[in-house]
Design a protein around this motif. Structure first.
Motif, PDB file in Angstrom:
ATOM      1  N   HIS A 184     -18.249 -26.695  17.129  1.00  0.00           N
ATOM      2  CA  HIS A 184     -18.543 -25.396  17.732  1.00  0.00           C
ATOM      3  C   HIS A 184     -19.230 -25.583  19.081  1.00  0.00           C
ATOM      4  CE1 HIS A 184     -20.335 -21.101  17.053  1.00  0.00           C
ATOM      5  NE2 HIS A 184     -19.439 -21.124  18.001  1.00  0.00           N
ATOM      6  N   ARG A 185     -20.190 -26.488  19.145  1.00  0.00           N
ATOM      7  CA  ARG A 185     -20.895 -26.767  20.405  1.00  0.00           C
ATOM      8  C   ARG A 185     -19.911 -27.250  21.469  1.00  0.00           C
ATOM      9  NH1 ARG A 185     -22.430 -30.656  23.314  1.00  0.00           N
ATOM     10  NH2 ARG A 185     -21.850 -32.334  21.920  1.00  0.00           N
ATOM     11  N   ARG A 186     -19.058 -28.194  21.116  1.00  0.00           N
ATOM     12  CA  ARG A 186     -18.086 -28.733  22.088  1.00  0.00           C
ATOM     13  C   ARG A 186     -17.096 -27.670  22.548  1.00  0.00           C
ATOM     14  NH1 ARG A 186     -16.513 -34.915  20.645  1.00  0.00           N
ATOM     15  NH2 ARG A 186     -18.624 -35.646  20.283  1.00  0.00           N
ATOM     16  N   ALA A 187     -16.608 -26.880  21.609  1.00  0.00           N
ATOM     17  CA  ALA A 187     -15.638 -25.832  21.952  1.00  0.00           C
ATOM     18  C   ALA A 187     -16.272 -24.776  22.849  1.00  0.00           C
ATOM     19  CB  ALA A 187     -15.073 -25.205  20.681  1.00  0.00           C
ATOM     20  N   ARG A 188     -17.517 -24.384  22.564  1.00  0.00           N
ATOM     21  CA  ARG A 188     -18.215 -23.407  23.421  1.00  0.00           C
ATOM     22  C   ARG A 188     -18.369 -23.938  24.839  1.00  0.00           C
ATOM     23  NH1 ARG A 188     -22.380 -22.157  19.350  1.00  0.00           N
ATOM     24  NH2 ARG A 188     -23.564 -23.673  20.507  1.00  0.00           N
ATOM     25  N   ALA A 189     -18.623 -25.240  24.978  1.00  0.00           N
ATOM     26  CA  ALA A 189     -18.786 -25.833  26.310  1.00  0.00           C
ATOM     27  C   ALA A 189     -17.490 -25.768  27.118  1.00  0.00           C
ATOM     28  CB  ALA A 189     -19.263 -27.280  26.184  1.00  0.00           C
ATOM     29  N   LEU A 190     -16.346 -25.766  26.453  1.00  0.00           N
ATOM     30  CA  LEU A 190     -15.044 -25.720  27.126  1.00  0.00           C
ATOM     31  C   LEU A 190     -14.487 -24.308  27.273  1.00  0.00           C
ATOM     32  CD1 LEU A 190     -13.350 -28.725  25.273  1.00  0.00           C
ATOM     33  CD2 LEU A 190     -14.269 -28.727  27.609  1.00  0.00           C
ATOM     34  N   ALA A 191     -15.045 -23.356  26.538  1.00  0.00           N
ATOM     35  CA  ALA A 191     -14.489 -22.003  26.457  1.00  0.00           C
ATOM     36  C   ALA A 191     -14.483 -21.305  27.810  1.00  0.00           C
ATOM     37  CB  ALA A 191     -15.271 -21.176  25.447  1.00  0.00           C
ATOM     38  N   THR A 192     -13.431 -20.526  28.028  1.00  0.00           N
ATOM     39  CA  THR A 192     -13.267 -19.770  29.263  1.00  0.00           C
ATOM     40  C   THR A 192     -13.423 -18.266  29.040  1.00  0.00           C
ATOM     41  OG1 THR A 192     -10.880 -19.807  28.904  1.00  0.00           O
ATOM     42  CG2 THR A 192     -11.807 -21.531  30.327  1.00  0.00           C
ATOM     43  N   ALA A 193     -13.798 -17.893  27.817  1.00  0.00           N
ATOM     44  CA  ALA A 193     -14.022 -16.480  27.479  1.00  0.00           C
ATOM     45  C   ALA A 193     -15.049 -16.434  26.348  1.00  0.00           C
ATOM     46  CB  ALA A 193     -12.710 -15.827  27.032  1.00  0.00           C
TER      47      ALA A 193
END
Length: 178
Positions: free
Chosen positions: A18-27
């Motif tokens: 979740h932490r890694r995905a949030r860092a990459l998220a564009t929305a």
């Protein structure tokens, strides 16, 4: 018809992913409670499910994709349903009920890719990537993008899943998912 490239994998550390995905998220991330009912179709006709959301809305989804562990193409049709309970009853009567999957889903967008972080009742934590393809775009481009995102998320070596969550539930017990 909409198409995407999908990868599904088991997740050992949901908080870290979740932490890694949030860092990459564009929305901004979105949270959903989903209750998927699957219906019987003849072999080779794909899967048909009714997805009901925690807010009472629903959509009917038909999709076709290979059941293998690599990046795979999926084509799909989604149709909003104003009365999910009545739709489920009609489809059960007409086609036969196959099983049910309940999950909490976090959706993060990374460019055009939907990253689903799923906590599946009876199964545990999973991640699905769906790279949305443009009309006429080769599947290889979406597959390369999905594999690169798996690397960026630290999931290159994660155990991949071939079929649907329903298949995993039914493998645990023939009555599971119902």
């Amino acid at each position: 018809m909409p198409r995407n490239i999908e990868i599904k994998a088991r997740v050992a550390d949901a908080a870290e992913l979740h932490r890694r995905a949030r860092a990459l998220a564009t929305a901004p991330e979105q949270q959903f409670v989903q209750d998927d009912s699957f219906f019987a179709l003849s072999a080779g006709r794909g899967r048909l499910k009714l997805r009901q959301f925690g807010d009472g809305s629903a959509e009917l989804i038909h999709y076709q994709r290979a059941d293998d562990t690599g990046a795979k193409a999926s084509d799909y049709v989604r149709v909003p349903q104003p009365d999910g309970d009545a739709c489920r009853e009609a489809l059960t009567r007409a086609l036969g009920f196959v099983g049910r999957v309940r999950k909490r889903r976090t959706l993060l967008m990374v460019g055009r890719t939907r990253v689903h972080l799923d906590a599946v009742e009876g199964l545990g934590d999973f991640m699905e990537l769906e790279v949305v393809l443009r009309d006429g775009e080769p599947e290889a481009a979406g597959s390369a993008e999905a594999e690169a995102l798996m690397q960026a998320l630290g999931l290159a070596e994660a155990p991949r899943v071939a079929g649907a969550y329903l298949d995993l539930l039914r493998a645990l017990s023939p009555a599971a998912g119902c």
